[in-house]
Motif scaffolding. Structure first.
Motif, PDB file in Angstrom:
ATOM      1  N   THR A   1       0.834  -1.218   0.000  1.00  0.00           N
ATOM      2  CA  THR A   1       0.000   0.000   0.000  1.00  0.00           C
ATOM      3  C   THR A   1       0.859   1.256   0.000  1.00  0.00           C
ATOM      4  OG1 THR A   1      -0.186  -0.076   2.412  1.00  0.00           O
ATOM      5  CG2 THR A   1      -1.975  -1.079   1.148  1.00  0.00           C
ATOM      6  N   GLY A   2       2.006   1.227   0.656  1.00  0.00           N
ATOM      7  CA  GLY A   2       2.908   2.384   0.658  1.00  0.00           C
ATOM      8  C   GLY A   2       3.371   2.719  -0.746  1.00  0.00           C
ATOM      9  N   THR A   3       3.617   1.693  -1.553  1.00  0.00           N
ATOM     10  CA  THR A   3       4.046   1.906  -2.946  1.00  0.00           C
ATOM     11  C   THR A   3       2.922   2.553  -3.747  1.00  0.00           C
ATOM     12  OG1 THR A   3       5.500  -0.014  -2.808  1.00  0.00           O
ATOM     13  CG2 THR A   3       4.934   0.755  -5.017  1.00  0.00           C
ATOM     14  N   VAL A   4       1.685   2.100  -3.498  1.00  0.00           N
ATOM     15  CA  VAL A   4       0.532   2.693  -4.202  1.00  0.00           C
ATOM     16  C   VAL A   4       0.415   4.166  -3.826  1.00  0.00           C
ATOM     17  CG1 VAL A   4      -1.983   2.665  -4.436  1.00  0.00           C
ATOM     18  CG2 VAL A   4      -0.702   0.515  -4.413  1.00  0.00           C
ATOM     19  N   LYS A   5       0.561   4.469  -2.539  1.00  0.00           N
ATOM     20  CA  LYS A   5       0.468   5.862  -2.083  1.00  0.00           C
ATOM     21  C   LYS A   5       1.558   6.716  -2.716  1.00  0.00           C
ATOM     22  CE  LYS A   5      -1.565   4.816   2.416  1.00  0.00           C
ATOM     23  NZ  LYS A   5      -1.335   4.847   3.874  1.00  0.00           N
ATOM     24  N   SER A   6       2.752   6.189  -2.768  1.00  0.00           N
ATOM     25  CA  SER A   6       3.884   6.907  -3.365  1.00  0.00           C
ATOM     26  C   SER A   6       3.643   7.138  -4.855  1.00  0.00           C
ATOM     27  CB  SER A   6       5.162   6.120  -3.145  1.00  0.00           C
ATOM     28  OG  SER A   6       6.240   6.732  -3.811  1.00  0.00           O
ATOM     29  N   ARG A   7       3.236   6.090  -5.561  1.00  0.00           N
ATOM     30  CA  ARG A   7       2.970   6.227  -7.005  1.00  0.00           C
ATOM     31  C   ARG A   7       1.834   7.215  -7.266  1.00  0.00           C
ATOM     32  NH1 ARG A   7       3.270  -0.077  -9.117  1.00  0.00           N
ATOM     33  NH2 ARG A   7       5.504  -0.336  -8.769  1.00  0.00           N
ATOM     34  N   LEU A   8       0.833   7.202  -6.405  1.00  0.00           N
ATOM     35  CA  LEU A   8      -0.295   8.131  -6.551  1.00  0.00           C
ATOM     36  C   LEU A   8       0.194   9.565  -6.357  1.00  0.00           C
ATOM     37  CD1 LEU A   8      -3.317   8.312  -7.089  1.00  0.00           C
ATOM     38  CD2 LEU A   8      -3.722   7.995  -4.659  1.00  0.00           C
ATOM     39  N   HIS A   9       0.997   9.785  -5.341  1.00  0.00           N
ATOM     40  CA  HIS A   9       1.521  11.122  -5.079  1.00  0.00           C
ATOM     41  C   HIS A   9       2.347  11.626  -6.259  1.00  0.00           C
ATOM     42  CE1 HIS A   9       3.365  14.498  -2.998  1.00  0.00           C
ATOM     43  NE2 HIS A   9       4.551  14.046  -3.418  1.00  0.00           N
ATOM     44  N   TYR A  10       3.329  10.828  -6.683  1.00  0.00           N
ATOM     45  CA  TYR A  10       4.212  11.264  -7.768  1.00  0.00           C
ATOM     46  C   TYR A  10       3.491  11.269  -9.121  1.00  0.00           C
ATOM     47  CZ  TYR A  10       8.015  11.333  -4.456  1.00  0.00           C
ATOM     48  OH  TYR A  10       8.815  11.642  -3.381  1.00  0.00           O
ATOM     49  N   GLY A  11       2.525  10.377  -9.282  1.00  0.00           N
ATOM     50  CA  GLY A  11       1.754  10.364 -10.527  1.00  0.00           C
ATOM     51  C   GLY A  11       0.912  11.632 -10.667  1.00  0.00           C
ATOM     52  N   LEU A  12       0.277  12.055  -9.570  1.00  0.00           N
ATOM     53  CA  LEU A  12      -0.518  13.291  -9.609  1.00  0.00           C
ATOM     54  C   LEU A  12       0.375  14.514  -9.822  1.00  0.00           C
ATOM     55  CD1 LEU A  12      -3.148  12.627  -6.796  1.00  0.00           C
ATOM     56  CD2 LEU A  12      -3.546  12.726  -9.255  1.00  0.00           C
ATOM     57  N   ARG A  13       1.535  14.487  -9.226  1.00  0.00           N
ATOM     58  CA  ARG A  13       2.492  15.580  -9.395  1.00  0.00           C
ATOM     59  C   ARG A  13       2.922  15.675 -10.860  1.00  0.00           C
ATOM     60  NH1 ARG A  13       7.957  15.819  -5.814  1.00  0.00           N
ATOM     61  NH2 ARG A  13       8.947  17.536  -6.902  1.00  0.00           N
ATOM     62  N   ALA A  14       3.227  14.531 -11.478  1.00  0.00           N
ATOM     63  CA  ALA A  14       3.629  14.507 -12.889  1.00  0.00           C
ATOM     64  C   ALA A  14       2.453  14.907 -13.790  1.00  0.00           C
ATOM     65  CB  ALA A  14       4.133  13.114 -13.262  1.00  0.00           C
ATOM     66  N   LEU A  15       1.259  14.503 -13.414  1.00  0.00           N
ATOM     67  CA  LEU A  15       0.074  14.873 -14.195  1.00  0.00           C
ATOM     68  C   LEU A  15      -0.140  16.380 -14.149  1.00  0.00           C
ATOM     69  CD1 LEU A  15      -2.377  13.844 -15.831  1.00  0.00           C
ATOM     70  CD2 LEU A  15      -3.607  13.631 -13.662  1.00  0.00           C
ATOM     71  N   ARG A  16       0.023  16.971 -12.971  1.00  0.00           N
ATOM     72  CA  ARG A  16      -0.125  18.418 -12.831  1.00  0.00           C
ATOM     73  C   ARG A  16       0.897  19.145 -13.707  1.00  0.00           C
ATOM     74  NH1 ARG A  16       1.003  19.101  -7.652  1.00  0.00           N
ATOM     75  NH2 ARG A  16      -1.078  18.464  -7.013  1.00  0.00           N
ATOM     76  N   LEU A  17       2.147  18.678 -13.700  1.00  0.00           N
ATOM     77  CA  LEU A  17       3.188  19.297 -14.529  1.00  0.00           C
ATOM     78  C   LEU A  17       2.876  19.146 -16.018  1.00  0.00           C
ATOM     79  CD1 LEU A  17       6.425  18.257 -12.599  1.00  0.00           C
ATOM     80  CD2 LEU A  17       5.477  20.562 -12.840  1.00  0.00           C
ATOM     81  N   ALA A  18       2.396  17.974 -16.426  1.00  0.00           N
ATOM     82  CA  ALA A  18       2.053  17.748 -17.835  1.00  0.00           C
ATOM     83  C   ALA A  18       0.923  18.675 -18.264  1.00  0.00           C
ATOM     84  CB  ALA A  18       1.657  16.279 -18.042  1.00  0.00           C
ATOM     85  N   LEU A  19      -0.045  18.874 -17.388  1.00  0.00           N
ATOM     86  CA  LEU A  19      -1.159  19.778 -17.719  1.00  0.00           C
ATOM     87  C   LEU A  19      -0.684  21.227 -17.775  1.00  0.00           C
ATOM     88  CD1 LEU A  19      -4.021  18.146 -15.626  1.00  0.00           C
ATOM     89  CD2 LEU A  19      -3.867  18.266 -18.124  1.00  0.00           C
ATOM     90  N   GLN A  20       0.209  21.609 -16.891  1.00  0.00           N
ATOM     91  CA  GLN A  20       0.752  22.971 -16.927  1.00  0.00           C
ATOM     92  C   GLN A  20       1.520  23.214 -18.218  1.00  0.00           C
ATOM     93  OE1 GLN A  20       2.943  23.251 -13.244  1.00  0.00           O
ATOM     94  NE2 GLN A  20       1.132  23.962 -12.096  1.00  0.00           N
ATOM     95  N   GLU A  21       2.236  22.208 -18.695  1.00  0.00           N
ATOM     96  CA  GLU A  21       2.961  22.323 -19.968  1.00  0.00           C
ATOM     97  C   GLU A  21       2.001  22.536 -21.138  1.00  0.00           C
ATOM     98  OE1 GLU A  21       5.460  18.901 -20.356  1.00  0.00           O
ATOM     99  OE2 GLU A  21       6.789  19.521 -18.725  1.00  0.00           O
ATOM    100  N   LYS A  22       0.762  22.030 -21.001  1.00  0.00           N
ATOM    101  CA  LYS A  22      -0.240  22.175 -22.047  1.00  0.00           C
ATOM    102  C   LYS A  22      -1.041  23.470 -21.899  1.00  0.00           C
ATOM    103  CE  LYS A  22      -0.680  17.225 -22.686  1.00  0.00           C
ATOM    104  NZ  LYS A  22       0.124  17.230 -23.874  1.00  0.00           N
ATOM    105  N   GLY A  23      -0.665  24.282 -20.906  1.00  0.00           N
ATOM    106  CA  GLY A  23      -1.321  25.577 -20.733  1.00  0.00           C
ATOM    107  C   GLY A  23      -2.445  25.607 -19.740  1.00  0.00           C
TER     108      GLY A  23
END
Length: 167
Positions: free
Chosen positions: A142-164
């Motif tokens: 479960t710790g791995t899922v939490k970590s992946r969720l945290h970093y995945g959302l962070r990367a998603l936010r950055l990808a969306l910011q790159e798209k404006g």
């Protein structure tokens, strides 16, 4: 139950059916006839002195009130401008263009995530699964899922910011 209520109930028993038939003949509309009879009896209730008259006088008063209500309705602007129809109008639908464009942006940003991060983000937000369910499904702690969720959302936010997209 008071004397007035009993008197009104007796008037209803004696005259409501006849009033209904009279109004249906005048209007041709059963729904409207029920409304007119109800309004007629309501007016009788508001004028209890009428109910103390003779049976013939009460009946004449009720039929006069019903006739006047029918005439008023036939003359009303609502009657002349509104027409009943057998089908409902189309429902108003809001423009969904922006929602479709937003979903394309998110889908495009999700593709930029690593498969592990994407699986956790999609499973949690689109699949509605809990951290424990995702951990079992993916075979990771479960710790791995939490970590992946945290970093995945962070990367998603950055990808969306790159798209404006701004927050």
């Amino acid at each position: 139950m008071g004397a007035e209520d009993e008197l009104l109930e007796a008037v209803h028993e004696s005259h409501a059916d006849a009033l209904y038939r009279y109004v249906v003949r005048r209007t041709g509309d059963e729904e409207e006839a029920r409304d007119v009879v109800q309004e007629t009896l309501l007016r009788a209730w508001r004028h209890p002195e009428v109910l103390e008259r003779s049976e013939e006088s009460v009946r004449a008063w009720l039929f006069t009130v019903a006739r006047n209500l029918v005439v008023d309705h036939l003359r009303s602007a609502r009657r002349t401008r509104e027409h009943a129809t057998g089908h409902l109008p189309e429902r108003e639908e809001h423009d969904r263009t922006q929602a479709v464009l937003d979903s394309w942006l998110v889908a495009d940003a999700l593709v930029s995530l690593s498969p592990d991060h994407r699986a956790v983000v999609v499973g949690a937000y689109y699949g509605g699964r809990s951290v424990a369910e995702l951990a079992t499904e993916l075979g990771v702690p479960t710790g791995t899922v939490k970590s992946r969720l945290h970093y995945g959302l962070r990367a998603l936010r950055l990808a969306l910011q790159e798209k404006g997209v701004t927050s």
